[in-house]
Design an enzyme around this catalytic site. Structure first.
Site, PDB file in Angstrom:
ATOM      1  CD  GLN A   1    -138.964 -82.630  18.728  1.00 50.29           C
ATOM      2  OE1 GLN A   1    -138.868 -82.566  19.985  1.00 50.29           O
ATOM      3  NE2 GLN A   1    -138.159 -81.721  18.158  1.00 50.29           N
TER       4      GLN A   1
ATOM      5  CB  VAL B   1    -122.557 -72.350  16.882  1.00 46.48           C
ATOM      6  CG1 VAL B   1    -120.704 -72.697  16.416  1.00 46.48           C
ATOM      7  CG2 VAL B   1    -122.380 -72.016  18.233  1.00 46.48           C
TER       8      VAL B   1
ATOM      9  CG  ASP C   1    -133.831 -75.089  15.848  1.00 47.92           C
ATOM     10  OD1 ASP C   1    -133.895 -75.384  14.721  1.00 47.92           O
ATOM     11  OD2 ASP C   1    -133.030 -75.809  16.520  1.00 47.92           O
TER      12      ASP C   1
ATOM     13  CG  LEU D   1    -124.968 -83.554  22.160  1.00 44.07           C
ATOM     14  CD1 LEU D   1    -124.353 -83.510  23.738  1.00 44.07           C
ATOM     15  CD2 LEU D   1    -126.211 -82.704  22.399  1.00 44.07           C
TER      16      LEU D   1
ATOM     17  N   GLY E   1    -131.225 -72.307  21.024  1.00 45.85           N
ATOM     18  CA  GLY E   1    -130.449 -71.841  19.975  1.00 45.85           C
ATOM     19  C   GLY E   1    -131.430 -71.027  19.056  1.00 45.85           C
TER      20      GLY E   1
ATOM     21  CD  GLU F   1    -117.406 -76.887  18.441  1.00 46.99           C
ATOM     22  OE1 GLU F   1    -117.569 -75.879  19.258  1.00 46.99           O
ATOM     23  OE2 GLU F   1    -116.345 -77.700  18.425  1.00 46.99           O
ATOM     24  N   GLY F   2    -122.915 -76.193  18.427  1.00 47.66           N
ATOM     25  CA  GLY F   2    -124.054 -75.347  18.855  1.00 47.66           C
ATOM     26  C   GLY F   2    -124.703 -75.683  20.198  1.00 47.66           C
ATOM     27  CG  HIS F   3    -126.177 -79.480  20.874  1.00 46.50           C
ATOM     28  ND1 HIS F   3    -126.002 -80.258  19.792  1.00 46.50           N
ATOM     29  CD2 HIS F   3    -127.386 -79.384  21.106  1.00 46.50           C
ATOM     30  CE1 HIS F   3    -127.255 -80.523  19.203  1.00 46.50           C
ATOM     31  NE2 HIS F   3    -128.224 -80.083  19.970  1.00 46.50           N
TER      32      HIS F   3
ATOM     33  CB  SER G   1    -127.944 -78.589  11.828  1.00 49.00           C
ATOM     34  OG  SER G   1    -129.066 -79.602  11.719  1.00 49.00           O
TER      35      SER G   1
HETATM   36  O1  PAF Z   1    -134.304 -78.324  19.573  1.00 44.57           O
HETATM   37  C1  PAF Z   1    -134.378 -79.618  19.815  1.00 44.57           C
HETATM   38  O2  PAF Z   1    -133.300 -80.486  19.914  1.00 44.57           O
HETATM   39  C2  PAF Z   1    -135.722 -80.311  20.357  1.00 44.57           C
HETATM   40  O3  PAF Z   1    -136.734 -79.686  19.587  1.00 44.57           O
HETATM   41  C3  PAF Z   1    -136.161 -79.925  21.738  1.00 44.57           C
HETATM   42  C4  PAF Z   1    -135.906 -78.643  22.314  1.00 44.57           C
HETATM   43  C5  PAF Z   1    -134.755 -80.724  22.473  1.00 44.57           C
HETATM   44  C6  PAF Z   1    -137.281 -80.886  22.221  1.00 44.57           C
HETATM   45  O4  PAF Z   1    -137.121 -82.074  21.720  1.00 44.57           O
END
Ligand code: PAF
Length: 275
Positions: free
Chosen positions: A60, A175, A149, A32, A146, A34-36, A184
């Site tokens: 993914q 951010v 993405d 995590l 965010g 600052e964006g989160h 990121s």
């Molecule tokens: O943006 C992310 O961190 C991921 O793609 C997400 C949305 C948590 C899905 O795994």
């Protein structure tokens, strides 16, 4: 802050302790930054209860991508969640989320296979499938994503609409570090020289925005300038589109997005600005 690891427990806690409360949800893959934190703070402001999840979603990642070395910072992440105002942290294992012979969501054939989807075919199937699962487990009032993405945000918004889901998707601003680099989790892969090189990405977007403020709206002219500034980075794409991701010839103020993905060393970095 309560930490839960299984879908059944999370559903039970939400039902027993937070019935009829508004729930804000922030899905993450950890590491995590600052964006989160800004997503969590937005959720805190709008809702009675804040739920965050940390799950590095295997579906993914394509073969050969960074699944195994994706940054993991469990203790720091838990602290960040607690300090930023998370009430419940959902921290499942892969076996809590996936079984065998799975049903999955398929990204749309056009919008899911352009931009990042073109270089990572199938990536968005994994993103949409896990987001569908997480939204079904948490059943939030609002979910926060965010704008960095942008394609992910666009596809999740589309999925929620097309599957008639009862959740409001809230886009949140990117951010940046003081020098402009978009926050990121993958920035930790950059060494000092690469980090400097990476600044070309935000610099190219600032220059594009500068051109637009001088009424230069021609997409080709702006794109050429971005490509020039990014040199010698390996460009994955530079696109100027409307907010529905359709091609345009002229920037439409209030309805355009400029998206860049480039490789710095072996790290792919995304950035964009909404015009
Ligand atoms: O943006 C992310 O961190 C991921 O793609 C997400 C949305 C948590 C899905 O795994």
């Amino acid at each position: 802050m309560k930490i839960v690891s299984t879908p059944a427990e999370l559903k039970r806690v939400l039902k027993e302790q937070f019935k009829d409360k508004s729930v804000g949800f922030i899905p993450t893959m950890g590491a995590l930054h600052e964006g989160h934190i800004s997503l969590i703070k937005n959720a805190r402001k709008d809702n009675d209860v804040v739920v965050a999840s940390i799950f590095v979603n295997p579906t993914q990642f394509l073969k050969g991508e960074d699944l195994d070395k994706y940054p993991k910072k469990e203790e720091a992440d838990k602290k960040i969640c607690e300090i930023s105002g998370v009430d419940i942290l959902f921290y499942p294992n892969a076996s809590d989320i996936y079984g065998e012979d799975e049903v999955s969501i398929l990204a749309p054939k056009v919008r899911g296979y352009v931009l990042e989807g073109a270089s990572r075919p199938g990536h968005f199937n994994g993103v949409l499938t896990v987001v569908m699962k997480l939204l079904n487990i948490v059943n939030p009032t609002r979910a926060y994503f965010g704008k960095k993405d942008a394609q992910q945000l666009n596809l999740i918004t589309l999925m929620v609409k097309q599957f008639f889901m009862d959740v409001e998707i809230i886009p949140c601003d990117t951010v940046r570090e003081k020098d402009g680099l978009a926050q990121s989790s993958r920035n930790v892969y950059l060494d000092a020289t690469q980090r400097k090189e990476a600044l070309k990405i935000s610099a190219s977007l600032y220059e594009a925005s500068n051109m637009i403020s001088k009424k230069i709206l021609d997409v080709k002219q702006i794109r050429d300038k971005i490509v020039e500034i990014l040199n010698p980075l390996e460009i994955i794409y530079v696109e100027i589109l409307d907010r529905e991701f359709n091609p345009i010839k002229e920037v439409q103020i209030g309805n355009s997005v400029i998206l860049v993905e480039a490789k710095v060393g072996t790290t792919r970095l995304l950035d964009n600005i909404w015009i």
